[in-house]
Write a protein that holds these residues in place. Sequence first.
Motif, PDB file in Angstrom:
ATOM      1  N   TRP A 129       0.827  -1.206   0.000  1.00  0.00           N
ATOM      2  CA  TRP A 129       0.000   0.000   0.000  1.00  0.00           C
ATOM      3  C   TRP A 129       0.863   1.259   0.000  1.00  0.00           C
ATOM      4  O   TRP A 129       0.606   2.203  -0.731  1.00  0.00           O
ATOM      5  CB  TRP A 129      -0.931  -0.002   1.205  1.00  0.00           C
ATOM      6  CG  TRP A 129      -1.766   1.236   1.333  1.00  0.00           C
ATOM      7  CD1 TRP A 129      -1.538   2.296   2.169  1.00  0.00           C
ATOM      8  CD2 TRP A 129      -2.944   1.568   0.584  1.00  0.00           C
ATOM      9  NE1 TRP A 129      -2.513   3.266   1.999  1.00  0.00           N
ATOM     10  CE2 TRP A 129      -3.384   2.835   1.033  1.00  0.00           C
ATOM     11  CE3 TRP A 129      -3.662   0.925  -0.414  1.00  0.00           C
ATOM     12  CZ2 TRP A 129      -4.508   3.469   0.507  1.00  0.00           C
ATOM     13  CZ3 TRP A 129      -4.789   1.542  -0.938  1.00  0.00           C
ATOM     14  CH2 TRP A 129      -5.197   2.797  -0.482  1.00  0.00           C
ATOM     15  N   GLN A 130       1.899   1.263   0.824  1.00  0.00           N
ATOM     16  CA  GLN A 130       2.805   2.412   0.853  1.00  0.00           C
ATOM     17  C   GLN A 130       3.481   2.600  -0.502  1.00  0.00           C
ATOM     18  O   GLN A 130       3.581   3.719  -1.017  1.00  0.00           O
ATOM     19  CB  GLN A 130       3.864   2.214   1.939  1.00  0.00           C
ATOM     20  CG  GLN A 130       3.346   2.309   3.350  1.00  0.00           C
ATOM     21  CD  GLN A 130       3.249   3.733   3.846  1.00  0.00           C
ATOM     22  OE1 GLN A 130       4.207   4.494   3.757  1.00  0.00           O
ATOM     23  NE2 GLN A 130       2.096   4.106   4.368  1.00  0.00           N
ATOM     24  N   ALA A 131       3.942   1.509  -1.104  1.00  0.00           N
ATOM     25  CA  ALA A 131       4.611   1.610  -2.402  1.00  0.00           C
ATOM     26  C   ALA A 131       3.665   2.145  -3.471  1.00  0.00           C
ATOM     27  O   ALA A 131       4.088   2.866  -4.379  1.00  0.00           O
ATOM     28  CB  ALA A 131       5.164   0.247  -2.817  1.00  0.00           C
ATOM     29  N   TRP A 132       2.377   1.804  -3.371  1.00  0.00           N
ATOM     30  CA  TRP A 132       1.392   2.243  -4.355  1.00  0.00           C
ATOM     31  C   TRP A 132       1.010   3.710  -4.187  1.00  0.00           C
ATOM     32  O   TRP A 132       0.791   4.413  -5.164  1.00  0.00           O
ATOM     33  CB  TRP A 132       0.139   1.368  -4.239  1.00  0.00           C
ATOM     34  CG  TRP A 132      -1.016   1.749  -5.121  1.00  0.00           C
ATOM     35  CD1 TRP A 132      -2.146   2.432  -4.741  1.00  0.00           C
ATOM     36  CD2 TRP A 132      -1.168   1.489  -6.519  1.00  0.00           C
ATOM     37  NE1 TRP A 132      -2.994   2.600  -5.808  1.00  0.00           N
ATOM     38  CE2 TRP A 132      -2.416   2.026  -6.919  1.00  0.00           C
ATOM     39  CE3 TRP A 132      -0.384   0.846  -7.479  1.00  0.00           C
ATOM     40  CZ2 TRP A 132      -2.886   1.954  -8.231  1.00  0.00           C
ATOM     41  CZ3 TRP A 132      -0.852   0.764  -8.778  1.00  0.00           C
ATOM     42  CH2 TRP A 132      -2.088   1.310  -9.144  1.00  0.00           C
ATOM     43  N   THR A 133       0.954   4.202  -2.948  1.00  0.00           N
ATOM     44  CA  THR A 133       0.372   5.521  -2.696  1.00  0.00           C
ATOM     45  C   THR A 133       1.368   6.628  -2.375  1.00  0.00           C
ATOM     46  O   THR A 133       1.092   7.798  -2.660  1.00  0.00           O
ATOM     47  CB  THR A 133      -0.640   5.459  -1.533  1.00  0.00           C
ATOM     48  OG1 THR A 133       0.007   4.944  -0.362  1.00  0.00           O
ATOM     49  CG2 THR A 133      -1.818   4.574  -1.893  1.00  0.00           C
ATOM     50  N   VAL A 134       2.498   6.321  -1.768  1.00  0.00           N
ATOM     51  CA  VAL A 134       3.416   7.372  -1.310  1.00  0.00           C
ATOM     52  C   VAL A 134       4.204   7.934  -2.497  1.00  0.00           C
ATOM     53  O   VAL A 134       4.821   7.178  -3.259  1.00  0.00           O
ATOM     54  CB  VAL A 134       4.381   6.827  -0.243  1.00  0.00           C
ATOM     55  CG1 VAL A 134       5.427   7.885   0.127  1.00  0.00           C
ATOM     56  CG2 VAL A 134       3.606   6.406   1.000  1.00  0.00           C
ATOM     57  N   PRO A 135       4.204   9.253  -2.682  1.00  0.00           N
ATOM     58  CA  PRO A 135       4.884   9.847  -3.844  1.00  0.00           C
ATOM     59  C   PRO A 135       6.344   9.440  -3.991  1.00  0.00           C
ATOM     60  O   PRO A 135       6.815   9.210  -5.108  1.00  0.00           O
ATOM     61  CB  PRO A 135       4.731  11.347  -3.599  1.00  0.00           C
ATOM     62  CG  PRO A 135       3.460  11.472  -2.822  1.00  0.00           C
ATOM     63  CD  PRO A 135       3.448  10.271  -1.912  1.00  0.00           C
ATOM     64  N   ALA A 136       7.083   9.359  -2.888  1.00  0.00           N
ATOM     65  CA  ALA A 136       8.499   9.007  -2.976  1.00  0.00           C
ATOM     66  C   ALA A 136       8.687   7.623  -3.582  1.00  0.00           C
ATOM     67  O   ALA A 136       9.628   7.393  -4.360  1.00  0.00           O
ATOM     68  CB  ALA A 136       9.149   9.063  -1.587  1.00  0.00           C
ATOM     69  N   ALA A 137       7.806   6.683  -3.243  1.00  0.00           N
ATOM     70  CA  ALA A 137       7.901   5.340  -3.809  1.00  0.00           C
ATOM     71  C   ALA A 137       7.390   5.313  -5.245  1.00  0.00           C
ATOM     72  O   ALA A 137       7.977   4.658  -6.118  1.00  0.00           O
ATOM     73  CB  ALA A 137       7.111   4.353  -2.947  1.00  0.00           C
ATOM     74  N   ARG A 138       6.299   6.026  -5.517  1.00  0.00           N
ATOM     75  CA  ARG A 138       5.756   6.052  -6.877  1.00  0.00           C
ATOM     76  C   ARG A 138       6.776   6.608  -7.870  1.00  0.00           C
ATOM     77  O   ARG A 138       6.835   6.183  -9.024  1.00  0.00           O
ATOM     78  CB  ARG A 138       4.471   6.886  -6.902  1.00  0.00           C
ATOM     79  CG  ARG A 138       3.313   6.202  -6.198  1.00  0.00           C
ATOM     80  CD  ARG A 138       2.082   7.101  -6.086  1.00  0.00           C
ATOM     81  NE  ARG A 138       1.493   7.397  -7.388  1.00  0.00           N
ATOM     82  CZ  ARG A 138       0.658   6.604  -8.047  1.00  0.00           C
ATOM     83  NH1 ARG A 138       0.329   5.418  -7.544  1.00  0.00           N
ATOM     84  NH2 ARG A 138       0.133   6.965  -9.205  1.00  0.00           N
ATOM     85  N   ALA A 139       7.586   7.560  -7.412  1.00  0.00           N
ATOM     86  CA  ALA A 139       8.607   8.129  -8.285  1.00  0.00           C
ATOM     87  C   ALA A 139       9.661   7.092  -8.664  1.00  0.00           C
ATOM     88  O   ALA A 139      10.287   7.193  -9.722  1.00  0.00           O
ATOM     89  CB  ALA A 139       9.273   9.325  -7.609  1.00  0.00           C
ATOM     90  N   VAL A 140       9.850   6.073  -7.819  1.00  0.00           N
ATOM     91  CA  VAL A 140      10.862   5.050  -8.098  1.00  0.00           C
ATOM     92  C   VAL A 140      10.380   4.071  -9.166  1.00  0.00           C
ATOM     93  O   VAL A 140      11.154   3.673 -10.042  1.00  0.00           O
ATOM     94  CB  VAL A 140      11.232   4.290  -6.805  1.00  0.00           C
ATOM     95  CG1 VAL A 140      12.212   3.162  -7.101  1.00  0.00           C
ATOM     96  CG2 VAL A 140      11.838   5.245  -5.771  1.00  0.00           C
TER      97      VAL A 140
END
Length: 308
Positions: A39-50
């Motif tokens: 969920w964090q990887a899907w929603t958090v901008p810092a992860a989405r940018a990766v």
Amino acid sequence: MTLNLNSDSTTPTAPDDRSDRFATLTFERDVAAPLSVLWQAWTVPAARAVWSAPTPSVTVEFLEADTRVGGREVSLCKVKGQPDIRCENGWLELQTAARSVNYEVVSSRGVTQSAALVTADFSGEDERSRLVVTVQLSSLAGEMEAGYRRGFGAGLDNLAAVAERTMVLQRVIRAPRTMVWSAWMNPETLPQWWGPDGFSCRTKRIDLQTGGEWVFDMIAPDGTVFPNHHLYYEVRPEERIGYTLHSGENGPKHADAWALFEDQDGATKVTLGMVFSTAAEFQEAKGFGALELGLQTLGKLERFVVSR
């Protein structure tokens, strides 16, 4: 999410009346990571940018990112020699670790190419999770379905790989968000509590703002020195921090990181996340107890804030 910029479907054309301008696409992924991490990887901008760029030839530049119901995310997808593709996502529903719904509008040179409704359903248990994404697509500028299939498929493959090397720590701190934020983003107080039990910090430079940095050594109880360099690229007061972790000043990057601050009945839920640069670095970090040491760090933060 980005579509495949190497497909001919990104070339604007006049709208037509073909029924194949409409499609419903479904993507499924099983991920070797806990549901909370996915969920964090899907929603958090810092992860989405990766993970958002579908291929290495695509560069994604985020212009804004506000992950809340009513918020939106705007990005530019760039490929050398091709016009930029603008992607706007608007968050319509966010049920933590269960479902998200967003609209997506893709345009190029000021011409809208497609509109889509994207529904993501999450499930899982223990160390495995599952994601099912449904895209209801309307192609407004030629046939876009093939590009969406390639772009979403590649992006979700990237997402799964990112989630599997992501570490997430959470703690509810018995203090208002203003106090917790102040303890974190004050250059005088951050070095006082940062690090696991028994560790101390020796600061060389510290500038806690967007574009700033923190160059410091973490010193273990046995005297071992661990050089660190944090580079801050996003600071949203009392909401989130985005930064990269480097091994010593200007050393190699070993993680993209974020910290989230949420009100919770007068307390503050703090989430600290890290996407390690490689799966090997993630496994090494797990091996030496990074999860437990990180939770110790958040424990020190709580003790520091409560004692003031």
